[in-house]
Design a protein around this motif. Structure first.
Motif, PDB file in Angstrom:
ATOM      1  N   VAL A   2       0.846  -1.181   0.000  1.00 48.73           N
ATOM      2  CA  VAL A   2       0.000   0.000   0.000  1.00 48.73           C
ATOM      3  C   VAL A   2       0.885   1.236   0.000  1.00 48.73           C
ATOM      4  CG1 VAL A   2      -1.719   1.304   1.295  1.00 48.73           C
ATOM      5  CG2 VAL A   2      -1.867  -1.187   1.199  1.00 48.73           C
ATOM      6  N   LYS A   3       0.525   2.203  -0.817  1.00 49.66           N
ATOM      7  CA  LYS A   3       1.296   3.440  -0.908  1.00 49.66           C
ATOM      8  C   LYS A   3       1.425   4.107   0.452  1.00 49.66           C
ATOM      9  CE  LYS A   3      -0.778   7.039  -2.552  1.00 49.66           C
ATOM     10  NZ  LYS A   3      -1.446   7.957  -3.484  1.00 49.66           N
ATOM     11  N   ARG A   4       2.623   4.428   0.847  1.00 50.57           N
ATOM     12  CA  ARG A   4       2.834   5.138   2.105  1.00 50.57           C
ATOM     13  C   ARG A   4       2.575   6.624   1.882  1.00 50.57           C
ATOM     14  NH1 ARG A   4       2.270   0.970   4.831  1.00 50.57           N
ATOM     15  NH2 ARG A   4       3.017   2.083   6.647  1.00 50.57           N
ATOM     16  N   SER A   5       2.041   7.300   2.878  1.00 49.90           N
ATOM     17  CA  SER A   5       1.669   8.696   2.676  1.00 49.90           C
ATOM     18  C   SER A   5       1.686   9.448   3.991  1.00 49.90           C
ATOM     19  CB  SER A   5       0.267   8.757   2.062  1.00 49.90           C
ATOM     20  OG  SER A   5      -0.202  10.077   2.010  1.00 49.90           O
ATOM     21  N   ASN A   6       1.920  10.736   3.904  1.00 52.49           N
ATOM     22  CA  ASN A   6       1.812  11.603   5.080  1.00 52.49           C
ATOM     23  C   ASN A   6       0.446  12.262   5.166  1.00 52.49           C
ATOM     24  OD1 ASN A   6       4.507  11.162   5.926  1.00 52.49           O
ATOM     25  ND2 ASN A   6       5.248  12.664   4.445  1.00 52.49           N
ATOM     26  N   THR A   7      -0.462  11.845   4.307  1.00 51.92           N
ATOM     27  CA  THR A   7      -1.769  12.504   4.253  1.00 51.92           C
ATOM     28  C   THR A   7      -2.846  11.747   5.012  1.00 51.92           C
ATOM     29  OG1 THR A   7      -2.311  11.391   2.155  1.00 51.92           O
ATOM     30  CG2 THR A   7      -1.224  13.528   2.031  1.00 51.92           C
ATOM     31  N   TYR A 122     -18.984  -9.329  -1.102  1.00 49.17           N
ATOM     32  CA  TYR A 122     -18.386  -9.007  -2.388  1.00 49.17           C
ATOM     33  C   TYR A 122     -16.867  -8.968  -2.198  1.00 49.17           C
ATOM     34  CZ  TYR A 122     -23.123  -7.079  -2.819  1.00 49.17           C
ATOM     35  OH  TYR A 122     -24.485  -6.905  -2.794  1.00 49.17           O
ATOM     36  N   THR A 123     -16.135  -9.452  -3.180  1.00 48.68           N
ATOM     37  CA  THR A 123     -14.680  -9.311  -3.185  1.00 48.68           C
ATOM     38  C   THR A 123     -14.325  -8.078  -3.995  1.00 48.68           C
ATOM     39  OG1 THR A 123     -14.338 -11.699  -2.986  1.00 48.68           O
ATOM     40  CG2 THR A 123     -12.482 -10.390  -3.750  1.00 48.68           C
ATOM     41  N   ILE A 124     -13.433  -7.263  -3.461  1.00 44.40           N
ATOM     42  CA  ILE A 124     -13.132  -5.970  -4.073  1.00 44.40           C
ATOM     43  C   ILE A 124     -11.635  -5.883  -4.388  1.00 44.40           C
ATOM     44  CG2 ILE A 124     -12.757  -4.810  -1.861  1.00 44.40           C
ATOM     45  CD1 ILE A 124     -14.196  -2.348  -3.067  1.00 44.40           C
ATOM     46  N   THR A 125     -11.305  -5.175  -5.451  1.00 46.15           N
ATOM     47  CA  THR A 125      -9.917  -4.980  -5.834  1.00 46.15           C
ATOM     48  C   THR A 125      -9.204  -4.112  -4.801  1.00 46.15           C
ATOM     49  OG1 THR A 125     -10.516  -5.110  -8.175  1.00 46.15           O
ATOM     50  CG2 THR A 125      -8.386  -4.117  -7.637  1.00 46.15           C
ATOM     51  N   GLY A 126      -8.025  -4.545  -4.384  1.00 44.51           N
ATOM     52  CA  GLY A 126      -7.306  -3.741  -3.402  1.00 44.51           C
ATOM     53  C   GLY A 126      -5.919  -4.280  -3.127  1.00 44.51           C
ATOM     54  N   THR A 127      -5.242  -3.635  -2.194  1.00 42.07           N
ATOM     55  CA  THR A 127      -3.887  -3.991  -1.797  1.00 42.07           C
ATOM     56  C   THR A 127      -3.810  -3.947  -0.285  1.00 42.07           C
ATOM     57  OG1 THR A 127      -3.081  -2.876  -3.792  1.00 42.07           O
ATOM     58  CG2 THR A 127      -1.443  -3.447  -2.138  1.00 42.07           C
ATOM     59  N   ILE A 128      -3.004  -4.853   0.297  1.00 39.00           N
ATOM     60  CA  ILE A 128      -2.855  -4.904   1.750  1.00 39.00           C
ATOM     61  C   ILE A 128      -1.371  -4.997   2.104  1.00 39.00           C
ATOM     62  CG2 ILE A 128      -5.115  -5.856   2.303  1.00 39.00           C
ATOM     63  CD1 ILE A 128      -3.978  -8.636   2.161  1.00 39.00           C
ATOM     64  N   SER A 129      -1.003  -4.433   3.247  1.00 37.02           N
ATOM     65  CA  SER A 129       0.379  -4.528   3.712  1.00 37.02           C
ATOM     66  C   SER A 129       0.419  -4.248   5.205  1.00 37.02           C
ATOM     67  CB  SER A 129       1.295  -3.555   2.957  1.00 37.02           C
ATOM     68  OG  SER A 129       0.929  -2.215   3.223  1.00 37.02           O
ATOM     69  N   ALA A 130       1.543  -4.569   5.835  1.00 35.15           N
ATOM     70  CA  ALA A 130       1.747  -4.286   7.258  1.00 35.15           C
ATOM     71  C   ALA A 130       3.212  -3.986   7.490  1.00 35.15           C
ATOM     72  CB  ALA A 130       1.305  -5.472   8.107  1.00 35.15           C
ATOM     73  N   ASN A 131       3.476  -3.016   8.372  1.00 35.13           N
ATOM     74  CA  ASN A 131       4.847  -2.609   8.639  1.00 35.13           C
ATOM     75  C   ASN A 131       5.010  -2.224  10.100  1.00 35.13           C
ATOM     76  OD1 ASN A 131       6.360  -2.205   5.817  1.00 35.13           O
ATOM     77  ND2 ASN A 131       4.227  -1.592   5.583  1.00 35.13           N
ATOM     78  N   GLY A 138       2.971   0.563  21.761  1.00 36.47           N
ATOM     79  CA  GLY A 138       3.458  -0.616  22.474  1.00 36.47           C
ATOM     80  C   GLY A 138       4.866  -0.979  22.055  1.00 36.47           C
ATOM     81  N   VAL A 139       5.256  -2.205  22.379  1.00 31.69           N
ATOM     82  CA  VAL A 139       6.612  -2.661  22.106  1.00 31.69           C
ATOM     83  C   VAL A 139       6.806  -3.008  20.638  1.00 31.69           C
ATOM     84  CG1 VAL A 139       8.305  -4.470  22.626  1.00 31.69           C
ATOM     85  CG2 VAL A 139       6.882  -3.523  24.457  1.00 31.69           C
ATOM     86  N   ASN A 140       5.768  -3.584  20.012  1.00 31.08           N
ATOM     87  CA  ASN A 140       5.930  -4.137  18.665  1.00 31.08           C
ATOM     88  C   ASN A 140       4.785  -3.729  17.740  1.00 31.08           C
ATOM     89  OD1 ASN A 140       7.282  -5.708  16.715  1.00 31.08           O
ATOM     90  ND2 ASN A 140       6.024  -7.499  17.186  1.00 31.08           N
ATOM     91  N   ASP A 141       4.338  -2.491  17.857  1.00 29.79           N
ATOM     92  CA  ASP A 141       3.220  -2.038  17.024  1.00 29.79           C
ATOM     93  C   ASP A 141       3.496  -2.230  15.542  1.00 29.79           C
ATOM     94  OD1 ASP A 141       2.211  -1.147  19.408  1.00 29.79           O
ATOM     95  OD2 ASP A 141       1.904   0.913  18.757  1.00 29.79           O
ATOM     96  N   HIS A 142       2.444  -2.607  14.825  1.00 34.44           N
ATOM     97  CA  HIS A 142       2.479  -2.642  13.361  1.00 34.44           C
ATOM     98  C   HIS A 142       1.272  -1.880  12.837  1.00 34.44           C
ATOM     99  CE1 HIS A 142       5.592  -5.634  13.734  1.00 34.44           C
ATOM    100  NE2 HIS A 142       5.672  -5.763  12.425  1.00 34.44           N
ATOM    101  N   LEU A 143       1.468  -1.216  11.709  1.00 44.01           N
ATOM    102  CA  LEU A 143       0.376  -0.543  11.029  1.00 44.01           C
ATOM    103  C   LEU A 143      -0.078  -1.415   9.868  1.00 44.01           C
ATOM    104  CD1 LEU A 143       1.719   3.119  11.015  1.00 44.01           C
ATOM    105  CD2 LEU A 143      -0.015   2.125  12.529  1.00 44.01           C
ATOM    106  N   LEU A 144      -1.336  -1.759   9.893  1.00 46.21           N
ATOM    107  CA  LEU A 144      -1.946  -2.615   8.880  1.00 46.21           C
ATOM    108  C   LEU A 144      -2.722  -1.717   7.928  1.00 46.21           C
ATOM    109  CD1 LEU A 144      -3.909  -5.880   9.688  1.00 46.21           C
ATOM    110  CD2 LEU A 144      -4.788  -4.205   8.069  1.00 46.21           C
ATOM    111  N   ASP A 145      -2.387  -1.760   6.647  1.00 48.90           N
ATOM    112  CA  ASP A 145      -2.972  -0.856   5.657  1.00 48.90           C
ATOM    113  C   ASP A 145      -3.802  -1.615   4.635  1.00 48.90           C
ATOM    114  OD1 ASP A 145      -1.626   1.176   6.911  1.00 48.90           O
ATOM    115  OD2 ASP A 145      -0.026   1.311   5.424  1.00 48.90           O
TER     116      ASP A 145
END
Length: 203
Positions: A2-7, A122-131, A138-145
């Motif tokens: 997923v595109k990273r953004s500051n917005t 419904y299944t929809i077109t998209g992208t997923i990622s986690a970082n 917390g100690v091991n936070d991840h952002l799921l996009d």
């Protein structure tokens, strides 16, 4: 990816504070976490796609390219009646391969019970990622996009940039509902403030 953004826009809760949830000490990837400094949930729309971001307590990935066998998502109130949700957007890691599902809730039984499954999917077109993210709540936070096609989402739901909506965030061990960790025990009275699909609060 997923595109990273500051917005990213921080979605406010019903009291106009950032959506937050205390760590449940499980330390697992289904634990939704956050506070006013490191909020749970973000949203934005770039004119083509809609983006959702959730903060979890650990990596939701089982391999570099596959999510663990759980789900993460959000309920959407689109008719301004918070006794029922109308739509569910779910990152489904239980299915192989991973997928993004949009569910419609038409049965109005069990008001406020977020574990009740949507009725049509419904299944929809998209992208997923986690970082991983630092600094973090917390100690091991991840952002799921999650990124989904706005045109497909509008075609399925009727929701567009002029629709007032509100969110309820959670995780799950199911492919058709939220049933594990949420930001409240019931969505009735606990949806976010009204926002548009860009995550900006509506007047």
């Amino acid at each position: 990816m997923v595109k990273r953004s500051n917005t990213w826009n921080i979605v406010p809760d019903k009291n106009n504070d950032p959506i937050s949830d205390l760590q449940d000490n499980s330390g697992n990837s289904r634990d939704i976490v956050g506070n006013s400094t490191y909020p749970d949930f973000y949203n934005y729309y770039d004119g083509t796609d809609i983006y959702f971001r959730m903060r979890v307590s650990a990596s939701p990935l089982q391999t570099i390219s596959n999510f663990s066998t759980f789900s993460w998502g959000l309920l959407i109130d689109s008719n301004q009646n918070d006794s029922h949700y109308e739509w569910l957007v779910l990152l489904d890691g239980i299915n192989n391969p991973d997928r993004i599902r949009v569910g419609q809730k038409t049965n109005i039984n069990n008001p406020g019970v977020y574990t009740v499954a949507a009725d049509t999917f419904y299944t929809i077109t998209g992208t997923i990622s986690a970082n991983a993210v630092s600094p973090s709540f917390g100690v091991n936070d991840h952002l799921l996009d999650i990124k989904i096609s706005k045109s497909e989402f509008t075609q399925i739901t009727g929701i567009d940039q002029n629709t007032r909506i509100r969110y309820f965030i959670g995780s799950s061990s199911s492919s058709d509902s939220i049933n594990y960790d949420t930001t409240a025990t019931s969505y009735t009275g606990n949806f976010s403030s009204f926002v548009n699909i860009n995550g900006v609060k509506c007047d």
